[in-house]
Design a protein around this motif. Structure first.
Motif, mmCIF file in Angstrom:
data_model
loop_
_atom_site.group_PDB
_atom_site.id
_atom_site.type_symbol
_atom_site.label_atom_id
_atom_site.label_comp_id
_atom_site.label_asym_id
_atom_site.label_seq_id
_atom_site.Cartn_x
_atom_site.Cartn_y
_atom_site.Cartn_z
ATOM 1 N N SER A 1 113.317 20.873 -36.006
ATOM 2 C CA SER A 1 113.810 22.200 -35.434
ATOM 3 C C SER A 1 113.815 22.555 -36.783
ATOM 4 O O SER A 1 113.075 22.386 -37.725
ATOM 5 C CB SER A 1 115.621 21.317 -35.579
ATOM 6 N N VAL A 2 113.793 24.171 -37.070
ATOM 7 C CA VAL A 2 113.313 24.972 -37.460
ATOM 8 C C VAL A 2 115.567 25.221 -37.828
ATOM 9 O O VAL A 2 116.282 25.855 -36.896
ATOM 10 C CB VAL A 2 113.158 26.157 -37.841
ATOM 11 N N GLU A 3 115.500 26.316 -39.151
ATOM 12 C CA GLU A 3 117.225 26.928 -39.622
ATOM 13 C C GLU A 3 117.799 27.689 -39.060
ATOM 14 O O GLU A 3 118.739 28.483 -39.019
ATOM 15 C CB GLU A 3 117.245 26.652 -41.195
ATOM 16 N N SER A 4 116.362 28.834 -38.956
ATOM 17 C CA SER A 4 116.632 30.357 -38.335
ATOM 18 C C SER A 4 115.411 30.576 -38.443
ATOM 19 O O SER A 4 114.385 29.691 -37.628
ATOM 20 C CB SER A 4 116.794 30.527 -40.023
ATOM 21 N N SER A 5 115.607 31.683 -37.409
ATOM 22 C CA SER A 5 114.436 32.471 -35.873
ATOM 23 C C SER A 5 113.515 32.882 -37.101
ATOM 24 O O SER A 5 112.551 32.926 -37.812
ATOM 25 C CB SER A 5 115.227 33.808 -35.539
ATOM 26 N N GLN A 6 113.755 33.041 -38.641
ATOM 27 C CA GLN A 6 113.161 33.920 -39.487
ATOM 28 C C GLN A 6 111.555 31.685 -40.023
ATOM 29 O O GLN A 6 109.822 32.266 -39.542
ATOM 30 C CB GLN A 6 113.368 34.055 -40.815
ATOM 31 N N ASP A 7 112.317 30.727 -39.270
ATOM 32 C CA ASP A 7 111.263 29.848 -39.813
ATOM 33 C C ASP A 7 110.068 29.515 -38.649
ATOM 34 O O ASP A 7 109.553 28.957 -38.680
ATOM 35 C CB ASP A 7 111.926 28.796 -39.798
ATOM 36 N N LEU A 8 111.040 30.500 -37.910
ATOM 37 C CA LEU A 8 110.447 29.855 -36.193
ATOM 38 C C LEU A 8 109.254 30.616 -35.994
ATOM 39 O O LEU A 8 108.211 30.711 -35.477
ATOM 40 C CB LEU A 8 111.677 30.490 -34.664
ATOM 41 N N GLN A 9 109.183 31.891 -36.455
ATOM 42 C CA GLN A 9 108.038 32.956 -36.857
ATOM 43 C C GLN A 9 107.574 32.500 -37.530
ATOM 44 O O GLN A 9 105.982 32.818 -36.844
ATOM 45 C CB GLN A 9 108.892 34.281 -37.023
ATOM 46 N N LYS A 10 107.732 31.793 -38.553
ATOM 47 C CA LYS A 10 106.774 31.270 -39.886
ATOM 48 C C LYS A 10 106.200 29.921 -39.407
ATOM 49 O O LYS A 10 105.003 29.896 -39.985
ATOM 50 C CB LYS A 10 107.533 30.473 -41.137
ATOM 51 N N ALA A 11 106.412 29.330 -38.498
ATOM 52 C CA ALA A 11 105.550 27.748 -37.579
ATOM 53 C C ALA A 11 104.565 28.569 -36.429
ATOM 54 O O ALA A 11 103.231 28.312 -36.556
ATOM 55 C CB ALA A 11 106.867 27.189 -37.165
ATOM 56 N N GLU A 12 104.989 29.328 -36.118
ATOM 57 C CA GLU A 12 104.237 30.438 -35.085
ATOM 58 C C GLU A 12 102.890 30.746 -35.535
ATOM 59 O O GLU A 12 101.479 30.957 -35.154
ATOM 60 C CB GLU A 12 105.067 31.610 -33.749
ATOM 61 N N MET A 13 102.704 32.050 -36.753
ATOM 62 C CA MET A 13 101.870 32.177 -37.636
ATOM 63 C C MET A 13 101.340 31.350 -38.387
ATOM 64 O O MET A 13 99.605 31.658 -38.157
ATOM 65 C CB MET A 13 102.394 32.807 -38.361
ATOM 66 N N ILE A 14 101.472 29.758 -38.386
ATOM 67 C CA ILE A 14 100.778 29.917 -38.784
ATOM 68 C C ILE A 14 99.829 28.649 -37.808
ATOM 69 O O ILE A 14 98.642 28.321 -38.054
ATOM 70 C CB ILE A 14 101.631 28.274 -39.227
ATOM 71 N N THR A 15 100.635 28.491 -36.957
ATOM 72 C CA THR A 15 100.097 27.827 -35.604
ATOM 73 C C THR A 15 98.275 28.989 -35.178
ATOM 74 O O THR A 15 97.621 28.766 -34.703
ATOM 75 C CB THR A 15 100.603 27.606 -34.448
ATOM 76 N N ARG A 16 98.373 30.477 -35.006
ATOM 77 C CA ARG A 16 97.854 31.444 -35.492
ATOM 78 C C ARG A 16 96.836 31.493 -35.887
ATOM 79 O O ARG A 16 95.507 31.347 -35.846
ATOM 80 C CB ARG A 16 98.780 32.837 -34.793
ATOM 81 N N ALA A 17 97.327 31.683 -37.420
ATOM 82 C CA ALA A 17 96.374 30.976 -38.548
ATOM 83 C C ALA A 17 95.574 30.210 -38.496
ATOM 84 O O ALA A 17 94.234 30.198 -38.367
ATOM 85 C CB ALA A 17 96.669 31.238 -39.795
ATOM 86 N N VAL A 18 95.988 29.174 -37.864
ATOM 87 C CA VAL A 18 94.737 27.172 -37.182
ATOM 88 C C VAL A 18 93.773 28.033 -35.898
ATOM 89 O O VAL A 18 92.722 27.192 -36.714
ATOM 90 C CB VAL A 18 95.688 26.242 -37.826
ATOM 91 N N GLY A 19 94.455 29.077 -34.791
ATOM 92 C CA GLY A 19 93.364 28.886 -34.451
ATOM 93 C C GLY A 19 93.858 27.849 -33.318
ATOM 94 O O GLY A 19 92.446 27.860 -32.700
ATOM 95 N N GLU A 20 95.119 26.780 -32.825
ATOM 96 C CA GLU A 20 95.164 26.556 -31.872
ATOM 97 C C GLU A 20 96.220 27.133 -31.092
ATOM 98 O O GLU A 20 97.845 27.994 -31.369
ATOM 99 C CB GLU A 20 95.356 24.911 -32.335
ATOM 100 N N GLU A 21 95.908 26.450 -29.859
ATOM 101 C CA GLU A 21 97.256 26.754 -28.427
ATOM 102 C C GLU A 21 98.602 25.347 -29.202
ATOM 103 O O GLU A 21 97.666 24.802 -28.277
ATOM 104 C CB GLU A 21 96.440 27.409 -27.310
ATOM 105 N N VAL A 22 99.414 26.276 -28.721
ATOM 106 C CA VAL A 22 100.131 24.898 -28.767
ATOM 107 C C VAL A 22 101.188 25.325 -28.098
ATOM 108 O O VAL A 22 101.715 26.104 -27.956
ATOM 109 C CB VAL A 22 100.630 24.985 -30.104
ATOM 110 N N GLU A 23 102.024 23.800 -27.548
ATOM 111 C CA GLU A 23 103.644 23.768 -27.107
ATOM 112 C C GLU A 23 104.925 24.403 -27.619
ATOM 113 O O GLU A 23 104.807 23.279 -28.271
ATOM 114 C CB GLU A 23 103.892 23.341 -25.741
ATOM 115 N N ASN A 24 105.472 25.357 -27.527
ATOM 116 C CA ASN A 24 106.685 25.209 -28.591
ATOM 117 C C ASN A 24 107.985 24.438 -28.251
ATOM 118 O O ASN A 24 108.158 25.573 -27.594
ATOM 119 C CB ASN A 24 106.919 26.840 -28.940
ATOM 120 N N LEU A 25 107.871 23.427 -28.502
ATOM 121 C CA LEU A 25 109.624 22.927 -28.561
ATOM 122 C C LEU A 25 110.187 22.727 -29.669
ATOM 123 O O LEU A 25 111.385 21.931 -29.201
ATOM 124 C CB LEU A 25 108.999 21.634 -28.101
ATOM 125 N N LEU A 26 110.245 24.111 -30.543
ATOM 126 C CA LEU A 26 111.076 24.503 -31.841
ATOM 127 C C LEU A 26 112.459 24.473 -31.349
ATOM 128 O O LEU A 26 112.301 25.451 -30.353
ATOM 129 C CB LEU A 26 110.233 24.579 -32.768
#
Length: 480
Positions: A192-217
């Motif tokens: 879980s994340v506390e806000s939508s900004q943290d959710l966007q931060k998590a998505e940006m990190i996954t794209r930067a790492v170069g992995e395709e993930v299933e987001n269940l946050l």
């Protein structure tokens, strides 16, 4: 004569011209638009099964020109004037296999663990990709060429390494309640994340790492977990004394006094002596025929509520002062004892609760105390603890530990010689039996709750009821 020899030489040279022999059931492989000349003597008639795949033309009486028209397979039949029939399997491909392999290898580059194989007119990719980026690249290349078959899989450790890297980056970004885990060949982002900004931060990190993930946050407040722990301890102590304890030693005191009295000068000489002696003693004589049993029970039921992924701590007990003596000073340190509980529960979306638990029960034990000087006594402690990590579902109970301790002691005292006589010697000996049993069990039941959960409401209601009862008991009453 010379003309005849020249004609024979020319005929012989024609036979030496490179051309296909007269095989039977030969396979002829062509690329679309490619032509091939087949030399066959005494051609009478030819036939092609599928003109859309290949076209055949007679060139003179001893040659055939075969042209690839479209991708596919067909049959070519040739009849000779001698009555013999020849058959060919014509295989027409859209591209030359050797050129196709070179193009595929150029596009893939130097990928470790991937190999190319040619079977017929197809190119097969086999092996394992060590990163998701390499695997996606192989899939894109295979989609460009219909003749390329992809059998490349992802290495087992590739996803785990990628998930570990992703977890490190998420933790570095402050998203400690987000966890990347691998199930099969897919990386799932849970927590879980506390806000939508943290959710966007998590998505940006996954794209930067170069992995395709299933987001269940989940965005919002983390779920609360109620952990109910029961410390159950049962103790039994027994002391049996049977027999007669005869005195083997006499302890006491003895005193004596001597007094001499003489008369004064001028009188007839007189002398008188007085002697006194006194003694007292004590013997440990005892007659034993007794049995005593003792039982004890400890039940502590701490209940802790904390957010998923956070740590909670509970202590029901007290503190004992322990002196610390050095050459320069004397200090006092307080040692905690009682029922202690430390938990860190984490819940997932499926109702599973993973809990890191440290549970301990301790008490002061004077039997192992240390005496320093005449006035300082440092007590000892009896401690039973367990540290573990368990995963259970919501509302399930698990036993963390079950410890059973059984201690037995026997003491026999005899009168010398008489205590060794069979049968009669039983009157000259004494037996003492000591037995101690201890059993400790710890139960843990985690539950996912919120302020509106029935269990929370009933707990609050029960506490308020007991408080009101205690308040009535401590106020003035005529029936006191």
């Amino acid at each position: 004569m010379n003309n005849r020899m020249l004609a024979a030489s020319c005929a012989f040279l024609l036979l030496l011209v490179p051309s296909r022999a007269e095989p039977r059931d030969e396979t002829l492989t062509l690329v679309v638009g490619q032509q091939e000349v087949i030399s066959i003597r005494n051609i009478a008639r030819v036939a092609i099964a599928d003109p859309s795949v290949a076209d055949v033309t007679t060139v003179g009486a001893n040659q055939l020109l075969v042209t690839g028209v479209g991708q596919g397979r067909t049959s070519l039949l040739v009849w000779q004037t001698t009555g013999e029939r020849l058959s060919y399997l014509v295989h027409v491909t859209a591209q030359d296999v050797a050129e196709l392999v070179k193009e595929v290898e150029d596009l893939l580059g130097d990928l470790e663990g991937v190999s190319t194989r040619v079977i017929g007119d197809r190119v097969y990719l086999d092996g394992q990709a060590y990163t998701t980026e390499d695997f996606n690249r192989i899939e894109q290349v295979s989609e460009l060429y219909p003749q390329v078959m992809n059998f490349v899989g992802i290495a087992e450790n590739a996803k785990r390494l990628a998930a570990n890297t992703l977890n490190q980056e998420l933790d570095r970004a402050g998203l400690r309640n987000v966890q990347a885990s691998v199930i099969g060949t897919t990386i799932f982002l849970e927590g879980s994340v506390e806000s939508s900004q943290d959710l966007q931060k998590a998505e940006m990190i996954t794209r930067a790492v170069g992995e395709e993930v299933e987001n269940l946050l989940a965005v919002g407040i983390r779920r609360m977990i109620l952990t109910e722990v029961q410390f159950v301890e049962i103790r039994k102590r027994g002391l049996d004394h049977v027999g007669i304890q005869w005195p083997l030693d006499i302890t006491g005191t003895a005193t004596h006094n001597v007094q001499i009295v003489e008369s004064l000068p001028g009188y007839p000489p007189q002398r008188q002596g007085v002697y006194s002696f006194s003694a007292s003693g004590d013997t440990p004589f005892a007659f034993g025929l007794g049995m005593s049993d003792g039982y004890g029970r400890l039940l502590a039921q701490p209940q802790l509520v904390c957010a998923s992924g956070e740590q909670a701590e509970f202590l029901a007990g007290g503190e004992v002062p322990i002196p610390l003596i050095t050459q320069q000073q004397v200090m006092v340190e307080f040692k905690e004892y009682g029922a202690r509980l430390q938990i860190t529960p984490t819940a997932d979306r499926h109702g599973n609760i993973q809990t890191d638990i440290f549970a301990e029960v301790s008490e002061v034990d004077d039997a192992v105390s240390v005496q320093i000087g005449d006035n300082i006594s440092i007590p000892g402690f009896r401690v039973r603890n367990v540290r573990t990590n368990v995963t259970v579902r919501h509302g399930e109970t698990i036993v963390l530990s079950g410890v059973f301790n059984h201690d037995q002691q026997k003491t026999v005292s005899k009168f010398p010689l008489l205590g060794h006589i069979p049968i009669i010697g039983e009157f000259w000996k004494s037996r003492r039996f000591q037995e101690a049993k201890t059993e400790l069990v710890i139960f843990v039941t985690p539950r996912i709750v919120n302020p509106d959960t029935e269990r929370i409401r009933s707990t609050i209601s029960g506490i308020k009821t007991r408080y009101q009862q205690a308040r009535r008991q401590v106020t003035f009453s005529i029936f006191d």
